[in-house]
Design an enzyme around this catalytic site. Sequence first.
Site, PDB file in Angstrom:
ATOM      1  N   HIS A 143       4.491  -3.205  -4.558  1.00  0.00           N
ATOM      2  CA  HIS A 143       3.334  -2.320  -4.362  1.00  0.00           C
ATOM      3  C   HIS A 143       2.197  -2.680  -5.319  1.00  0.00           C
ATOM      4  O   HIS A 143       2.128  -2.129  -6.415  1.00  0.00           O
ATOM      5  CB  HIS A 143       3.750  -0.866  -4.623  1.00  0.00           C
ATOM      6  CG  HIS A 143       4.601  -0.274  -3.555  1.00  0.00           C
ATOM      7  ND1 HIS A 143       4.096   0.455  -2.513  1.00  0.00           N
ATOM      8  CD2 HIS A 143       5.932  -0.303  -3.370  1.00  0.00           C
ATOM      9  CE1 HIS A 143       5.077   0.860  -1.721  1.00  0.00           C
ATOM     10  NE2 HIS A 143       6.210   0.412  -2.220  1.00  0.00           N
TER      11      HIS A 143
ATOM     12  N   GLU B  18      -0.782  -1.670  -5.163  1.00  0.00           N
ATOM     13  CA  GLU B  18      -1.659  -0.509  -5.391  1.00  0.00           C
ATOM     14  C   GLU B  18      -1.139   0.381  -6.519  1.00  0.00           C
ATOM     15  O   GLU B  18      -1.890   1.194  -7.052  1.00  0.00           O
ATOM     16  CB  GLU B  18      -1.825   0.287  -4.085  1.00  0.00           C
ATOM     17  CG  GLU B  18      -0.706   1.261  -3.738  1.00  0.00           C
ATOM     18  CD  GLU B  18       0.503   0.593  -3.116  1.00  0.00           C
ATOM     19  OE1 GLU B  18       0.578  -0.647  -3.127  1.00  0.00           O
ATOM     20  OE2 GLU B  18       1.394   1.324  -2.639  1.00  0.00           O
TER      21      GLU B  18
ATOM     22  N   CYS C 184       5.198  -2.980   1.722  1.00  0.00           N
ATOM     23  CA  CYS C 184       6.465  -2.258   1.854  1.00  0.00           C
ATOM     24  C   CYS C 184       6.715  -1.859   3.305  1.00  0.00           C
ATOM     25  O   CYS C 184       6.993  -2.716   4.135  1.00  0.00           O
ATOM     26  CB  CYS C 184       6.474  -1.064   0.894  1.00  0.00           C
ATOM     27  SG  CYS C 184       8.128  -0.438   0.576  1.00  0.00           S
TER      28      CYS C 184
END
Lengths: 217, 150
Positions: free
Chosen positions: A194, A196, A86
Amino acid sequence: MTIGVVVFPGSNCDRDVRWATEGCLGLPTRYLWHEDRDLSGLDAVVLPGGFSYGDYLRCGAIARFAPVLDSLKRFAADGGRVLGICNGFQVLTELGLLPGALTRNRHLHFICESTPLAVVSDRSPWLATCARDDQFSLPIAHGEGRFQCSDDTLKKLQDDDAIALRYCRNPNGSVADIAGITNAQGNVLGLMPHPERACDPVTGSTSGRAILEALLS
Amino acid sequence: MAAVDSARAGSPKAATETISRATDRRTARLVPVTRCRFQRTVFNVQSAAIERTPGLSRFNNSRSELVPRFQARVLVQLRPSVLDPAGEAASAAAQRLGVDGIAHLRIGKAVELELEAPDEAEARRRVELLSDRLLANPVIENWTLELSQS
């Protein structure tokens, strides 16, 4: 084998990344303050999401001058793995480690949702466990994620097989539905989704694990 | 004397006194070492600053008039090939306001700055560098520069 997570003023996904790599995947991780220059002992570096330096001027434009990124350029040139997520992707394009730029979403909205992605290149080590055209969903959360590049740059990305991921339903107007690209060597990956946020089962998905596991594979 | 000094060197205070006395012998007597260093450092910094930046008025320097000052205005625009969704939204809002006939509306940014440089060519070189490396991203943006001497 250690992962470094860069912390800029304004980063807000640094702890999420560390929880994913260390808490969920058991990979040793430490933070790197933006003024650090010492990357010794690190095998991979993550530039996390957020709003580095308040996104002043342009996303990633000020972060590009952070001392840690001088060292990161050498780290990447020596073949070290670098993952920009990002805002981290935006920083990598401003830094010149990846081509193109990220611009305002076509419909101007900040988008926060889970979106289906398709694997374009299975050549890079980041998606070694996937096959071409495999699909999975990852969360996206950005206002400036529209990947933009010249026709020549797009052709080079295609020739280098450097487009890693594309959106199945383009949410932001990115050129060629691009969601993530690598450099020509393949050791630097930048992506708007994302991974994560899709590692801990309590978040509803673990489809981001493969990309983070590739940091130390 | 040497035996006394080494015996006292265990405590930090004693060590400091020993060093001060030893230094006193080499430099001016009775002048605290740290104060002497401090004064010299400050003096050096001041003289260096005056040499390098003759225009800084806080040093009350008569040469400040000699350095030309320039005003620059850098206009940063998205390249024509890059979609400008904010410009399109503003264009649509203009229609809702009842302002007709707007054929073209693109949003960019203007950066105004003042700088001191020996001449216009040097001022231009500096602002061009700034525009190219920081103010605009050449991948998506063009820039133009207006420069004038104040």
